[in-house]
Design an enzyme around this catalytic site. Structure first.
Site, PDB file in Angstrom:
ATOM      1  N   ILE A   1       0.774  -1.018  -0.112  1.00 10.50           N
ATOM      2  CA  ILE A   1      -0.128   0.161  -0.182  1.00 10.50           C
ATOM      3  C   ILE A   1       0.833   1.266   0.017  1.00 10.50           C
ATOM      4  CG2 ILE A   1      -0.094  -0.145   2.551  1.00 10.50           C
ATOM      5  CD1 ILE A   1      -2.926   1.200   2.209  1.00 10.50           C
ATOM      6  N   SER A   2       0.768   2.176  -0.859  1.00 11.21           N
ATOM      7  CA  SER A   2       1.673   3.084  -1.000  1.00 11.21           C
ATOM      8  C   SER A   2       1.467   4.297   0.099  1.00 11.21           C
ATOM      9  CB  SER A   2       1.270   4.065  -2.308  1.00 11.21           C
ATOM     10  OG  SER A   2       1.413   3.360  -3.505  1.00 11.21           O
ATOM     11  N   GLN A   3       2.920   5.004   0.046  1.00 12.04           N
ATOM     12  CA  GLN A   3       2.953   6.028   1.113  1.00 12.04           C
ATOM     13  C   GLN A   3       1.847   7.013   0.979  1.00 12.04           C
ATOM     14  OE1 GLN A   3       6.360   8.631   0.555  1.00 12.04           O
ATOM     15  NE2 GLN A   3       6.292   9.472   2.631  1.00 12.04           N
TER      16      GLN A   3
END
Length: 212
Positions: free
Chosen positions: A61-63
């Protein structure tokens, strides 16, 4: 903390504002979406930190800053309605897009991730999202053209199928490169495509094909 995720999500939104995210719609979406439901139980205590987290299947899950910034860039470029996302992943970026744009189409190559993301979006009553299990390199031709395309995995170059599915005047955002990646904005004007490098980034690779 998780029992009162609203406070945690609002704190994350405030942090991103201090980091330079300015669009109020994007900040409101970050404050409204419970990021902890998009990660596994053992990582939920880290859900509202400004960091990428593993979600299994070799994906992340992206920053939150990157999620917010990419969404903000679409907004600033004038995209308002029809957006294609390549790489549904956990569904968190999808949820943020769904809070802002009229209709979101999202393609995920790993079926298990796609089903998990679909369940989460329904849990949040986000029904303006169409989801598809398939090869992200091919986009979603039957629903093209798209005013905005956002790619959440890195490729050495932008797949031609995605460029072809971009509406005239549309905007594509993608991390480009292998060892050294750069977030790149592509704007279509007729048959001409103009590239603008935004910033160095780090994403998982965009892999062709799909997995049942």
């Amino acid at each position: 903390m998780l029992a009162n995720y609203t406070r945690s999500a609002k704190a994350l939104s405030a942090l991103l504002q201090r980091e330079g995210v300015e669009d109020t719609q994007v900040l409101d979406a970050i404050a409204q979406i419970p990021r902890h439901i998009f990660v596994g139980d053992v990582l939920q205590h880290k859900a509202y930190q400004n960091t990428a987290l593993p979600i299994g299947q070799g994906q992340t899950i992206s920053q939150p800053y990157i999620v917010a910034r990419m969404t903000e860039l679409l907004q600033l470029a004038g995209v308002r309605d029809k957006v294609l996302e390549i790489g549904t992943g956990s569904g968190y970026q999808t949820a943020i897009l769904a809070k802002i744009f009229t209709k979101v189409y999202s393609v995920e190559r790993i079926k298990a991730l796609q089903w998990q993301a679909k369940r989460r979006l329904h849990q949040l009553d986000l029904y303006n999202v169409a989801m598809k299990h398939g090869d992200g390199w091919q986009g979603w031709e039957s629903q093209a053209p798209f005013n905005g395309i956002i790619v959440t995995a890195a490729a050495a170059k932008i797949p031609q199928d995605l460029l072809a599915q971009l509406a005239d005047g549309g905007v594509l955002l993608a991390p480009i490169g292998e060892q050294e990646q750069k977030l790149t904005m592509v704007i279509r004007n007729g048959n001409n495509y103009t590239e603008h490098v935004i910033a160095p980034v780090r994403f998982v690779p965009l892999v062709a094909g799909d997995i049942e």
